[in-house]
Design a protein around this motif. Structure first.
Motif, PDB file in Angstrom:
ATOM      1  N   THR A 131      43.652  57.342  48.816  1.00  0.00           N
ATOM      2  CA  THR A 131      42.293  57.770  49.155  1.00  0.00           C
ATOM      3  C   THR A 131      41.306  56.609  49.083  1.00  0.00           C
ATOM      4  O   THR A 131      40.183  56.716  49.573  1.00  0.00           O
ATOM      5  CB  THR A 131      41.785  58.849  48.191  1.00  0.00           C
ATOM      6  N   GLY A 132      41.708  55.510  48.453  1.00  0.00           N
ATOM      7  CA  GLY A 132      40.780  54.397  48.242  1.00  0.00           C
ATOM      8  C   GLY A 132      39.835  54.642  47.074  1.00  0.00           C
ATOM      9  O   GLY A 132      39.093  53.749  46.681  1.00  0.00           O
ATOM     10  N   GLY A 176      44.550  46.184  44.416  1.00  0.00           N
ATOM     11  CA  GLY A 176      43.610  45.088  44.627  1.00  0.00           C
ATOM     12  C   GLY A 176      44.296  43.786  44.976  1.00  0.00           C
ATOM     13  O   GLY A 176      45.487  43.754  45.271  1.00  0.00           O
ATOM     14  N   SER A 177      43.531  42.691  44.937  1.00  0.00           N
ATOM     15  CA  SER A 177      44.071  41.366  45.242  1.00  0.00           C
ATOM     16  C   SER A 177      43.285  40.333  44.436  1.00  0.00           C
ATOM     17  O   SER A 177      42.199  40.625  43.937  1.00  0.00           O
ATOM     18  CB  SER A 177      43.947  41.080  46.744  1.00  0.00           C
ATOM     19  N   ASP A 179      36.923  44.209  49.653  1.00  0.00           N
ATOM     20  CA  ASP A 179      37.207  44.470  51.060  1.00  0.00           C
ATOM     21  C   ASP A 179      37.665  43.186  51.742  1.00  0.00           C
ATOM     22  O   ASP A 179      37.846  42.149  51.098  1.00  0.00           O
ATOM     23  CB  ASP A 179      36.000  45.122  51.760  1.00  0.00           C
ATOM     24  N   GLU A 180      37.831  43.246  53.059  1.00  0.00           N
ATOM     25  CA  GLU A 180      38.416  42.099  53.771  1.00  0.00           C
ATOM     26  C   GLU A 180      37.453  40.916  53.835  1.00  0.00           C
ATOM     27  O   GLU A 180      37.867  39.813  54.174  1.00  0.00           O
ATOM     28  CB  GLU A 180      38.882  42.525  55.172  1.00  0.00           C
ATOM     29  N   GLY A 181      36.181  41.131  53.475  1.00  0.00           N
ATOM     30  CA  GLY A 181      35.236  40.020  53.452  1.00  0.00           C
ATOM     31  C   GLY A 181      35.022  39.465  52.045  1.00  0.00           C
ATOM     32  O   GLY A 181      34.172  38.605  51.835  1.00  0.00           O
ATOM     33  N   LEU A 189      24.467  43.085  53.937  1.00  0.00           N
ATOM     34  CA  LEU A 189      25.799  43.707  53.905  1.00  0.00           C
ATOM     35  C   LEU A 189      25.832  45.026  54.670  1.00  0.00           C
ATOM     36  O   LEU A 189      26.902  45.480  55.078  1.00  0.00           O
ATOM     37  CB  LEU A 189      26.268  43.907  52.462  1.00  0.00           C
ATOM     38  N   LYS A 190      24.660  45.614  54.899  1.00  0.00           N
ATOM     39  CA  LYS A 190      24.614  46.819  55.755  1.00  0.00           C
ATOM     40  C   LYS A 190      25.123  46.493  57.151  1.00  0.00           C
ATOM     41  O   LYS A 190      25.581  47.370  57.864  1.00  0.00           O
ATOM     42  CB  LYS A 190      23.183  47.363  55.840  1.00  0.00           C
ATOM     43  N   HIS A 191      24.997  45.216  57.537  1.00  0.00           N
ATOM     44  CA  HIS A 191      25.484  44.806  58.861  1.00  0.00           C
ATOM     45  C   HIS A 191      26.896  44.247  58.768  1.00  0.00           C
ATOM     46  O   HIS A 191      27.342  43.557  59.681  1.00  0.00           O
ATOM     47  CB  HIS A 191      24.521  43.778  59.465  1.00  0.00           C
ATOM     48  N   LYS A 192      27.581  44.537  57.667  1.00  0.00           N
ATOM     49  CA  LYS A 192      28.970  44.082  57.458  1.00  0.00           C
ATOM     50  C   LYS A 192      29.104  42.566  57.616  1.00  0.00           C
ATOM     51  O   LYS A 192      30.084  42.074  58.184  1.00  0.00           O
ATOM     52  CB  LYS A 192      29.925  44.770  58.447  1.00  0.00           C
TER      53      LYS A 192
END
Lengths: 404, 285
Positions: A274-275, A284-285, A299-301, B83-86
């Motif tokens: 479900t995350g 995690g990582s 997340d990926e960023g 961050l709202k704009h990713k």
């Protein structure tokens, strides 16, 4: 299988690294202070007077040693391994947190600090910090997420009774991560008179090592107590892991005993898929947050994600760096328990043993309930009952659809 | 064409060239900070493009992060808006690349926290940032003890690793930091997070004098400067004054509760930067 090593117990290295993990990732303003804390702690470690003072407080103030208790009815119910509870919930203030707070408050006083700040999730560390500050007459400010204040009201009131100022943190998810951010901001602004009493085995070096050392009394006592009761080492030991201070305290003295299997139980929340969970290792990582490199939910960023757990004390998107390393080495098995499993364990333990476990500890018990039935009766399993569940009655009642 | 041109521009070292120019003009510089994509990618690019012509001598672009532990409320909120704009590092670098199509002299410094960079990959980050036209990097939570794994790649790509020094940095500590520093040295003028206190002019004067005993690098001062008058007063004692939170506050004022933007937002920000520049430029006798 873990790679054969001479010892798992020598970390961290001089720069605070456990292999790839740990370190000192803090703003430069804090670096001199972090180095001061390290110097002060190293001096304390070598001072027999410090050890004697801490032992006296542990015995007469905290009530150590905590009992090692054979959970006979739980054992019979599960029908497998022989289950012992290490009763950290019987310590003064109701959890293992006091072990670390007594140690660090002595370090802080040696550094001449008059003002203590701390972060808290479940409120257990906040209560323990407020307690030692009251005991030694020091000013105390506790940062706590607004969401946690809501779900841990009894502990908030306890902290205020103990003379602490509780500052609500509304930012982010308003939980432990955000409380830690605010505590770090406070520290940067008040470096000269303030000591940051970190509650878990995470943060910049030397905190992960220092907290582990003060918590290792848990595992040291278990060794002695189980030897008296059974004449041997346990076959497995189990503890819940959020930041991981109670777990590293139980695990560390057993790391070099290859026959002792070690299980850290992460909070799987509503399920990993479900995350919505707090399982930094499983879900995690590696990354860098709050002064150390460790496993993080991100997340990926590389933005940190909000954790979720029914247990406020496990609701953190990271884990102490020594756990990250022990996972990397394969020495400790990190396993999962969901919110629902923890709730079931909470209820079963209350009815069978007359012990209300903290929701954190209930995660470890959920794993015991899964694992014990298929193990032989001669298997000795020790679980850390890290805290008591009185603080959680509102949360549990709510989850069971009752209002208090 | 661009690769060769940019390589030459890189070798010129924009940061060193800019401080040399300031010296020649006999005035301190103005360093402006804005967070990438705050409040929107479009308005951010308008602000960025307009900065050099209103007097920003060096530009810091914040890489937004979910947990900006060394920042006060203003920059925390600007990170959240971005961050709202990713916003990711790739977006930040794309904005720098676009900026470099029309402006090749003003140094660009990326400022942020280590996790997004680490997650991107230190080596890849250094390579891509160099190609985009970035000149230096400030990583708030990467002290010299931990910085080696990034610094090695920045240097390989002709970029500067800029370190922070603080009021708590002792004479024993400064050499540890300055050994690794290049480009310029950033002096954090308050013990606190960004935008929460006012720099004390006399304390800054003493601190910069102390820094100069340890380094020949230019010294920029920031964290506690909000007005043209303060910028002028602090600028008198250093090579550049950094303003961040006060600029970011103007952006915040232009964002309505419903997210609607003031149509003159970039104009207002640039007018404020111009007033800061006017203050700074008169700082030296």
């Amino acid at each position: 299988m873990a790679e054969a090593r001479n010892t798992y117990r020598t970390g961290a290295d001089e720069n605070g690294h456990f292999g790839l993990f740990g370190g000192r990732y803090v703003a430069e303003t804090l670096m001199p202070l972090i180095l001061d804390v390290e110097r002060a702690y190293n001096a304390c470690r070598e001072d027999p007077k410090f050890a004697a003072q801490l032992k006296d407080l542990n015995t007469h103030y905290a009530g150590r040693p905590s009992p090692l208790y054979y959970a006979a009815r739980m054992t019979a119910h599960l029908g497998g391994a022989k289950v012992y509870f290490k009763r950290e919930e019987l310590n003064h203030t109701g959890s293992h947190k006091i072990n670390n707070c007594l140690g660090q408050i002595l370090v802080a006083m040696r550094m001449g600090k008059k003002r203590i700040i701390a972060e808290t999730g479940a409120g257990q560390h906040g209560v323990a910090t407020a307690t030692v500050c009251a005991r030694f007459g020091l000013q105390c400010v506790i940062y706590m997420g607004a969401k946690d204040i809501e779900r841990q009201k009894p502990n908030v009131f306890r902290m205020r009774m103990l003379g602490a100022e509780v500052r609500a943190v509304e930012k982010g998810a308003a939980t432990l991560k955000d409380a830690m951010n605010e505590a770090l901001r406070d520290w940067v602004a008040n470096v000269r008179d303030t000591y940051y009493l970190i509650g878990t085995a995470a943060g910049p070096h030397p905190y992960p090592t220092m907290v582990r050392d003060f918590q290792s009394i848990i595992g040291d006592e278990v060794r002695t107590q189980l030897h008296e009761a059974e004449g041997r080492l346990p076959d497995s030991i189990v503890a819940p892991v959020g930041g991981g201070s109670n777990a590293i305290g139980l695990f560390h003295p057993f790391l070099d005993d290859a026959d002792v299997k070690i299980y850290g139980v992460e909070a799987a929340g509503r399920g990993i898929a479900t995350g919505e969970h707090a399982a930094s290792i499983t879900g995690g990582s590696p990354g860098v947050l709050h002064g150390n490199r460790t496993y993080l939910l991100q997340d990926e960023g590389g933005q940190i994600q909000d954790a979720h757990s029914i247990s406020a004390g496990l609701d953190y998107p990271g884990i102490g760096p020594e756990h990250a390393w022990l996972h990397f080495q394969g020495r400790v098995n990190y396993v999962l328990a969901t919110d629902d499993e923890a709730l079931a364990a909470f209820q079963l333990c209350s009815k069978l043993e007359g012990i209300l476990p903290a929701l954190e500890s209930a995660h470890a018990l959920a794993y015991v309930m899964r694992a014990a039935p298929s193990l032989p009766a001669k298997h000795l399993m020790v679980m850390n009952m890290s805290g008591r569940g009185d603080k959680d009655v509102f949360t549990v009642a709510h989850a069971l659809g009752e209002s208090l | 064409m661009s690769a060769a041109v940019k390589f030459d521009a890189r070798m010129d070292d924009r940061i060193a060239a800019r401080f040399a120019l300031l010296k020649k003009k006999n005035r301190p510089g103005l360093v402006t900070f804005v967070t990438a994509n705050d409040p929107t990618p479009e308005v951010f690019r308008e602000i960025l493009e307009g900065m050099p012509s209103v007097g920003a001598d060096l530009i810091e672009i914040g890489i937004p992060f979910s947990d900006p532990m060394a920042d006060g409320p203003a920059i925390q909120l600007s990170s959240q808006r971005a961050l709202k704009h990713k916003t990711k590092i790739a977006d930040v670098l794309a904005a720098v690349k676009a900026f470099r199509e029309t402006e090749i002299d003003t140094p660009i410094i990326l400022m942020g926290y280590y996790n997004p960079i680490y997650h991107y990959g230190a080596q890849e980050f250094a390579q891509d940032a160099a190609v985009a036209g970035v000149d230096g990097v400030i990583v708030v939570d990467l002290p010299p003890e931990e910085a080696g794994e990034l610094t090695v790649h920045l240097r390989a790509n002709n970029m500067h690793m800029i370190f922070l020094t603080a009021p708590t940095s002792s004479d024993q500590r400064l050499p540890v930091i300055l050994k690794e520093a290049s480009g310029f040295v950033y002096y954090v003028s308050i013990t606190g997070v960004t935008g929460t206190a006012t720099a004390d002019e006399n304390a800054v004067k003493d601190a910069v004098a102390r820094l100069r005993r340890h380094t020949g690098l230019p010294v920029a001062v920031g964290f506690g400067i909000r007005t043209p008058e303060q910028a002028r007063a602090i600028g008198a004692h250093c090579d550049a004054a950094v303003v961040g939170s006060a600029i970011v506050d103007i952006i915040a004022q232009g964002v309505g509760k419903d997210g609607a933007l003031d149509r003159r937002l970039s104009v207002k920000v640039l007018e404020f930067v111009k007033s800061l520049a006017t203050g700074v430029h008169g700082a030296w006798p």
